[in-house]
Design a protein around this motif. Structure first.
Motif, PDB file in Angstrom:
ATOM      1  N   UNK A 173      -2.897   6.899   3.535  1.00 50.60           N
ATOM      2  CA  UNK A 173      -1.729   7.291   2.741  1.00 50.60           C
ATOM      3  C   UNK A 173      -1.123   6.071   2.064  1.00 50.60           C
ATOM      4  N   UNK A 174      -0.331   6.326   1.030  1.00 48.23           N
ATOM      5  CA  UNK A 174       0.346   5.257   0.305  1.00 48.23           C
ATOM      6  C   UNK A 174       1.712   4.989   0.929  1.00 48.23           C
ATOM      7  N   UNK A 175       2.197   3.749   0.747  1.00 49.24           N
ATOM      8  CA  UNK A 175       3.542   3.379   1.144  1.00 49.24           C
ATOM      9  C   UNK A 175       4.328   2.983  -0.099  1.00 49.24           C
ATOM     10  N   UNK A 176       5.646   3.028  -0.007  1.00 50.73           N
ATOM     11  CA  UNK A 176       6.456   2.636  -1.164  1.00 50.73           C
ATOM     12  C   UNK A 176       6.278   1.158  -1.497  1.00 50.73           C
ATOM     13  N   UNK A 177       5.888   0.347  -0.494  1.00 50.67           N
ATOM     14  CA  UNK A 177       5.605  -1.063  -0.778  1.00 50.67           C
ATOM     15  C   UNK A 177       4.434  -1.223  -1.740  1.00 50.67           C
ATOM     16  N   UNK A 178       3.538  -0.256  -1.776  1.00 56.13           N
ATOM     17  CA  UNK A 178       2.407  -0.310  -2.712  1.00 56.13           C
ATOM     18  C   UNK A 178       2.883  -0.243  -4.159  1.00 56.13           C
ATOM     19  N   UNK A 179       4.130   0.179  -4.363  1.00 56.73           N
ATOM     20  CA  UNK A 179       4.686   0.298  -5.716  1.00 56.73           C
ATOM     21  C   UNK A 179       5.814  -0.695  -5.959  1.00 56.73           C
TER      22      UNK A 179
END
Length: 430
Positions: A173-179
């Protein structure tokens, strides 16, 4: 409010000076000067009439869905997202929202909000009726897998970084840190950035969270409960299976909350023995949480094993009394804890009364507190306290409870007894 888990910021950090000047009502307002918007249908003209009739300064609204009650008298409704985004936010908040709007997504994305905070790790973890505000992190893997099977990527939003990183490593899954969320040192701006990211997702899965609700309004996207993916029974089984295999991978309080969530879904569907097995695992991980001991005792009482339930209560009461002789004991305050939904443990009150009437003094002491604090029945409280003290006349806990309640008086009591009771409540002993 526990600032360990909540962000409290000044209004100037969120709204522009112009917006504040236009809408500021002062540091204190009188609620009586305002009307309240609720589920009753209204129009602009009906509000104007009510304002003049009540001489209101304005209207108070605590419901995001109040717009459903609005009838536009021929005009089209403004979308909630347009209304929210039209607020006069400060320049820094606008920049945070704008940064989220520009972040490229890798395809269709669904947000999964894993709130933790005071409900999982703070003081509210003893309030069982707050559980539906949180999706247990121990259910997250199954949710991500289910959404992935539908061709959807999951964006995880939450408060506990180690838990999120673990789930990312397990699920992809993605995390908001990835953005870029980790670039925000200011937690308020980071919160707006994350809400704006959630608002861009096709759907949001969350508990009863204001954070998720604002994101839903901001993007006009549906906010779903996990029950749309799994039944409560199925979700509980998934959580228990996950903890059986991977309990050590979660923070102890995250794992304990998983057991709590499973218990609440299964409490009336499994035997008292099975319920206790779940509760005992939660208690082992979170021994300071007295609600588990109280529920274990209630589960024993449910099958009329009064002696085992009494032993649990006795152990906790003696331990707490040694730590502090203040009354009521912490576990008794939890026993009669109240929220707007009612008393958290009200379904178990009769079980405590049954144990008390069967001659178990610690259950009687708990029952005295229930009658006194929750049911406001002083006469029954005094009778229960007397039962406890009659069984153990030298018990210091029972003595103190009896002194707090004072002598028993009824409608048939004489003037002297009633005078003694009034003096007792005033702190005078005769």
């Amino acid at each position: 409010m526990d600032k360990t888990f909540h962000i409290v910021d000044v209004v100037e950090a969120i709204f522009s000076p112009e917006f504040i000047e236009r809408h500021w009502l002062g540091r204190k307002i009188k609620a009586a000067d305002f009307g309240v918007l609720d589920n009753r249908a209204f129009t602009r003209s009906s509000l104007d009439i009510s304002t003049r009739r009540g001489n209101y300064q304005g209207w108070i609204c605590n419901e995001f869905n109040v717009w459903k009650s609005f009838h536009g008298e021929g005009a089209d409704r403004v979308r909630r997202s347009e209304t929210l985004r039209a607020f006069g936010f400060s320049q820094s908040v606008k920049q945070a929202i704008g940064a989220a709007d520009k972040s490229p997504f890798p395809g269709p994305v669904v947000a999964l909000h894993l709130r933790s905070g005071d409900i999982v790790r703070g003081k509210f973890r003893v309030r069982l009726d707050f559980g539906d505000k949180v999706i247990p992190s121990t259910l997250a893997k199954a949710i991500v897998s289910k959404l992935s099977s539908q061709g959807l990527t999951t964006l995880l939003i939450g408060q506990d970084r180690p838990t999120l990183e673990y789930l990312k490593s397990e699920t992809g899954a993605l995390l908001t840190d990835d953005f870029g969320a980790d670039e925000f040192a200011d937690q308020t701006l980071k919160a707006f950035f994350e809400m704006a990211l959630m608002a861009r997702c096709q759907q949001i899965y969350a508990g009863s969270s204001v954070f998720a609700t604002i994101a839903s309004v901001m993007g006009d996207v549906p906010c779903n409960k996990p029950k749309t993916l799994f039944s409560k029974r199925r979700a509980a089984d998934i959580i228990l299976d996950e903890l059986k295999s991977h309990q050590a991978d979660y923070h102890p309080l995250e794992a304990a909350f998983g057991y709590q969530a499973a218990f609440l879904s299964l409490e009336d569907k499994v035997s008292p023995r099975q319920a206790r097995e779940i509760l005992e695992k939660a208690r082992e991980l979170d021994p300071e949480n007295d609600v588990y001991a109280l529920k274990i005792a209630a589960a024993y009482f449910r099958e009329r094993d009064f002696s085992s339930g009494e032993a649990v209560l006795k152990s906790v009461m003696i331990s707490q009394f040694r730590g502090s002789a203040d009354m009521p004991l912490q576990m008794m305050r939890i026993l009669t804890g109240w929220t707007w939904r009612g008393h958290v443990m009200s379904k178990d009150f009769e079980r405590f009364f049954a144990a008390a009437k069967a001659g178990y003094p610690h259950a009687a002491a708990c029952s005295a507190h229930i009658f006194q604090d929750a049911l406001k029945d002083a006469e029954s409280a005094s009778k229960m306290a007397a039962l406890a003290l009659a069984a153990e006349p030298e018990n210091e806990i029972f003595k103190k409870i009896g002194r707090q309640l004072g002598p028993l008086t009824t409608g048939k009591s004489g003037a002297l007894s009633k005078l003694r009771s009034r003096l007792w409540k005033a702190g005078l002993r005769i």
